[in-house]
Design a protein around this motif. Structure first.
Motif, PDB file in Angstrom:
ATOM      1  N   ALA A 263       0.987  -1.280   0.056  1.00 36.04           N
ATOM      2  CA  ALA A 263       0.049   0.090  -0.064  1.00 36.04           C
ATOM      3  C   ALA A 263       0.682   1.344  -0.170  1.00 36.04           C
ATOM      4  O   ALA A 263       0.409   2.297  -0.606  1.00 36.04           O
ATOM      5  N   TRP A 264       1.985   1.117   0.847  1.00 34.41           N
ATOM      6  CA  TRP A 264       3.081   2.437   0.720  1.00 34.41           C
ATOM      7  C   TRP A 264       3.373   2.641  -0.643  1.00 34.41           C
ATOM      8  O   TRP A 264       3.408   3.808  -1.413  1.00 34.41           O
ATOM      9  N   VAL A 265       3.855   1.683  -1.530  1.00 29.87           N
ATOM     10  CA  VAL A 265       4.234   1.672  -2.852  1.00 29.87           C
ATOM     11  C   VAL A 265       3.008   2.313  -3.434  1.00 29.87           C
ATOM     12  O   VAL A 265       3.260   3.210  -4.452  1.00 29.87           O
ATOM     13  N   LEU A 266       1.929   1.715  -3.434  1.00 32.53           N
ATOM     14  CA  LEU A 266       0.907   2.134  -4.368  1.00 32.53           C
ATOM     15  C   LEU A 266       0.512   3.602  -4.069  1.00 32.53           C
ATOM     16  O   LEU A 266       0.012   4.468  -5.020  1.00 32.53           O
ATOM     17  N   ALA A 267       0.698   4.156  -2.919  1.00 32.27           N
ATOM     18  CA  ALA A 267       0.454   5.284  -2.532  1.00 32.27           C
ATOM     19  C   ALA A 267       1.296   6.565  -2.992  1.00 32.27           C
ATOM     20  O   ALA A 267       1.259   7.754  -3.078  1.00 32.27           O
ATOM     21  N   GLN A 268       2.576   6.185  -3.768  1.00 36.37           N
ATOM     22  CA  GLN A 268       3.400   6.881  -4.273  1.00 36.37           C
ATOM     23  C   GLN A 268       3.262   7.496  -5.465  1.00 36.37           C
ATOM     24  O   GLN A 268       3.872   8.456  -6.192  1.00 36.37           O
ATOM     25  N   GLY A 269       2.144   7.132  -6.138  1.00 37.32           N
ATOM     26  CA  GLY A 269       1.703   7.690  -7.379  1.00 37.32           C
ATOM     27  C   GLY A 269       0.638   6.922  -8.087  1.00 37.32           C
ATOM     28  O   GLY A 269       1.046   5.857  -8.004  1.00 37.32           O
ATOM     29  N   THR A 270      -0.140   7.411  -8.871  1.00 38.72           N
ATOM     30  CA  THR A 270      -1.125   6.595  -9.681  1.00 38.72           C
ATOM     31  C   THR A 270      -0.530   6.056 -10.895  1.00 38.72           C
ATOM     32  O   THR A 270      -1.024   5.359 -11.778  1.00 38.72           O
ATOM     33  N   ASP A 271       0.596   6.490 -11.220  1.00 39.93           N
ATOM     34  CA  ASP A 271       1.663   6.039 -12.403  1.00 39.93           C
ATOM     35  C   ASP A 271       2.664   4.951 -12.096  1.00 39.93           C
ATOM     36  O   ASP A 271       3.246   4.668 -12.531  1.00 39.93           O
ATOM     37  N   ILE A 272       2.156   4.188 -10.838  1.00 42.06           N
ATOM     38  CA  ILE A 272       2.946   3.092 -10.325  1.00 42.06           C
ATOM     39  C   ILE A 272       2.170   1.968 -10.281  1.00 42.06           C
ATOM     40  O   ILE A 272       1.149   1.943  -9.619  1.00 42.06           O
ATOM     41  N   ALA A 273       2.983   0.836 -10.806  1.00 41.46           N
ATOM     42  CA  ALA A 273       2.052  -0.475 -10.719  1.00 41.46           C
ATOM     43  C   ALA A 273       2.927  -1.559 -10.471  1.00 41.46           C
ATOM     44  O   ALA A 273       3.652  -2.062 -11.413  1.00 41.46           O
ATOM     45  N   PRO A 274       3.045  -1.925  -9.061  1.00 49.77           N
ATOM     46  CA  PRO A 274       4.041  -2.838  -8.460  1.00 49.77           C
ATOM     47  C   PRO A 274       3.646  -4.094  -9.089  1.00 49.77           C
ATOM     48  O   PRO A 274       2.461  -4.558  -9.424  1.00 49.77           O
ATOM     49  N   ILE A 275       4.644  -5.285  -9.226  1.00 50.84           N
ATOM     50  CA  ILE A 275       4.528  -6.542  -9.512  1.00 50.84           C
ATOM     51  C   ILE A 275       4.869  -7.581  -8.344  1.00 50.84           C
ATOM     52  O   ILE A 275       6.015  -8.256  -8.597  1.00 50.84           O
ATOM     53  N   PRO A 276       4.428  -7.613  -7.451  1.00 50.25           N
ATOM     54  CA  PRO A 276       4.724  -8.642  -6.330  1.00 50.25           C
ATOM     55  C   PRO A 276       4.766  -9.957  -6.857  1.00 50.25           C
ATOM     56  O   PRO A 276       4.055 -10.406  -7.586  1.00 50.25           O
ATOM     57  N   GLY A 277       5.713 -10.755  -6.804  1.00 49.27           N
ATOM     58  CA  GLY A 277       5.811 -12.132  -7.111  1.00 49.27           C
ATOM     59  C   GLY A 277       5.335 -12.977  -5.916  1.00 49.27           C
ATOM     60  O   GLY A 277       5.775 -12.979  -4.576  1.00 49.27           O
ATOM     61  N   THR A 278       4.939 -13.909  -6.400  1.00 48.78           N
ATOM     62  CA  THR A 278       4.452 -15.239  -5.595  1.00 48.78           C
ATOM     63  C   THR A 278       4.002 -16.375  -6.224  1.00 48.78           C
ATOM     64  O   THR A 278       3.684 -16.382  -7.189  1.00 48.78           O
ATOM     65  N   LYS A 279       4.164 -17.615  -5.547  1.00 48.37           N
ATOM     66  CA  LYS A 279       3.682 -19.024  -5.935  1.00 48.37           C
ATOM     67  C   LYS A 279       2.745 -19.497  -5.108  1.00 48.37           C
ATOM     68  O   LYS A 279       2.534 -20.757  -5.107  1.00 48.37           O
ATOM     69  N   ARG A 280       1.944 -18.804  -4.488  1.00 45.98           N
ATOM     70  CA  ARG A 280       1.062 -19.221  -3.309  1.00 45.98           C
ATOM     71  C   ARG A 280      -0.263 -18.299  -3.581  1.00 45.98           C
ATOM     72  O   ARG A 280      -0.192 -17.124  -3.530  1.00 45.98           O
ATOM     73  N   VAL A 281      -1.410 -19.124  -3.540  1.00 53.29           N
ATOM     74  CA  VAL A 281      -2.484 -18.420  -3.837  1.00 53.29           C
ATOM     75  C   VAL A 281      -2.940 -17.584  -2.689  1.00 53.29           C
ATOM     76  O   VAL A 281      -3.305 -16.307  -2.657  1.00 53.29           O
ATOM     77  N   ARG A 282      -2.464 -18.152  -1.446  1.00 55.37           N
ATOM     78  CA  ARG A 282      -2.991 -17.290  -0.240  1.00 55.37           C
ATOM     79  C   ARG A 282      -2.175 -15.871  -0.223  1.00 55.37           C
ATOM     80  O   ARG A 282      -2.567 -14.682   0.110  1.00 55.37           O
ATOM     81  N   TYR A 283      -0.928 -15.845  -0.773  1.00 56.69           N
ATOM     82  CA  TYR A 283      -0.070 -14.463  -0.588  1.00 56.69           C
ATOM     83  C   TYR A 283      -0.623 -13.865  -1.757  1.00 56.69           C
ATOM     84  O   TYR A 283      -0.545 -12.462  -1.876  1.00 56.69           O
ATOM     85  N   LEU A 284      -0.953 -14.454  -2.879  1.00 54.28           N
ATOM     86  CA  LEU A 284      -1.456 -13.581  -4.003  1.00 54.28           C
ATOM     87  C   LEU A 284      -2.896 -12.744  -3.584  1.00 54.28           C
ATOM     88  O   LEU A 284      -2.954 -11.616  -3.995  1.00 54.28           O
ATOM     89  N   GLU A 285      -3.646 -13.462  -2.762  1.00 56.06           N
ATOM     90  CA  GLU A 285      -4.879 -12.819  -2.466  1.00 56.06           C
ATOM     91  C   GLU A 285      -4.521 -11.651  -1.483  1.00 56.06           C
ATOM     92  O   GLU A 285      -5.246 -10.538  -1.580  1.00 56.06           O
ATOM     93  N   GLU A 286      -3.529 -11.761  -0.698  1.00 54.70           N
ATOM     94  CA  GLU A 286      -3.310 -10.811   0.241  1.00 54.70           C
ATOM     95  C   GLU A 286      -2.534  -9.720  -0.597  1.00 54.70           C
ATOM     96  O   GLU A 286      -3.074  -8.423  -0.008  1.00 54.70           O
TER      97      GLU A 286
END
Length: 327
Positions: A263-286
């Motif tokens: 949420a901190w990264v997203l709050a730095q600007g609407t021209d920012i789209a982070p790509i967190p990586g995961t291989k688990r559905v649980r973390y994806l949903e979070e």
């Protein structure tokens, strides 16, 4: 899922999905589970998928291609070229020569099983090839209908300017998070001046900011973070104290630490789209749900103060890796 505008009219989901760890670097993967993660991501509106030809020496592109085979129209597909590896995974250097650009793109299209790549990045800048030559050839991929938008990864300000003058760049991908804030000095202001979107990778600090690790031994021997200076025994405890601040904000907001970091990264600007990586559905949903977490001004100030310049111990890559960034 909120949609965000990068450069040149490219629209992506506010939170994307980095697919690298499904095939390599973060321990053993499970293709069936990874396919489930990608399908669940699309169901949640996480449609911005990121891969590269070097991940798993092509296996990751093949995996992503299989996962999106019947859902191609709902995906913004990004991949990269330039980090060259041999058939056994050996690293052969960086290649930005025009002939290699053409070959790499054709190989990626074949592995992905698609006719066009939405966002095609140069993964690392080749110091031996003028960026005008590389980006010029990338622009011809657009003319041939093989690519929609162009991107760069880990490029420095002068390279970004020269590349953008050769052909408009839609996005720059670079590591950015609470503990990797270097882009704020020069990169982000330049991107906004030029109208280029920003795609942070490792927005969770390679998982450290989620609070999942309590000691260096939590990492397996086949996990590439084992060699990361910020996870090293001499830096781990100091960096873990910083994560406690993220956890404190998360407890206040009834959220997970990783959600606060995103949420901190997203709050730095609407021209920012982070790509967190995961291989688990649980973390994806979070991670996807982090798009719904709005931090207060006090939250943001507390995080900014804790992660001020110099607070994080260790560089973000070992010495060899640092030599290939910000060129």
């Amino acid at each position: 899922m909120e949609q965000r505008q990068l450069g040149q009219g490219l629209t992506v989901s506010a939170v994307g999905l980095g697919c690298m760890g499904m095939s390599e670097f973060y321990g053993a993967g499970d293709d069936a589970e990874s396919m489930n993660v990608i399908h669940r991501a699309l169901d949640l509106g996480v449609t911005f998928l990121d891969t590269a030809d070097m991940y798993g020496v092509g296996r990751n592109e093949e995996l992503v291609g299989r996962a999106i085979r019947n859902r191609r129209d709902s995906v913004v597909l990004a991949t990269k070229f330039g980090n060259v590896r041999g058939p056994n995974g050996e690293r052969l250097g960086i290649n930005g020569r025009p002939d290699y650009v053409r070959k790499a793109c054709d190989d990626s299209l074949r592995r992905l099983g698609v006719e066009i790549i939405d966002l095609y990045y140069q993964h690392r800048v080749d110091p031996n090839v003028p960026i005008e030559d590389t980006v010029g050839e990338m622009s011809r991929l657009i003319e041939r209908g093989k690519v929609r938008f162009l991107g760069l990864s880990e490029a420095g300000p002068a390279t970004i300017q020269r590349a953008h003058a050769t052909h408009p760049i839609a996005a720059l991908q670079t590591e950015y998070s609470l503990w990797s804030r270097e882009p704020e000095d020069e990169i982000l202001p330049l991107l906004r001046e030029l109208g280029i979107g920003f795609v942070p990778y490792s927005p969770l600090g390679r998982g450290f900011l989620t609070g999942r690790f309590s000691k260096p031994d939590d990492l397996g021997d086949d996990d590439f973070r084992k060699s990361n200076p910020r996870f090293s025994p001499e830096n781990f405890d100091a960096n873990r104290k910083l994560v406690a601040v993220v956890e404190s904000v998360a407890a206040r907001r009834s959220a997970k630490a990783g959600q606060v970091a995103l949420a901190w990264v997203l709050a730095q600007g609407t021209d920012i789209a982070p790509i967190p990586g995961t291989k688990r559905v649980r973390y994806l949903e979070e991670n996807a749900d982090a798009a719904n977490l709005e931090l207060t001004r006090d939250d943001l100030e507390e995080l900014d103060q804790a992660f001020r310049p110099g607070a994080v111990k260790g560089t973000r890559y070992p010495e060899a890796g640092m030599k290939a960034v910000n060129l």
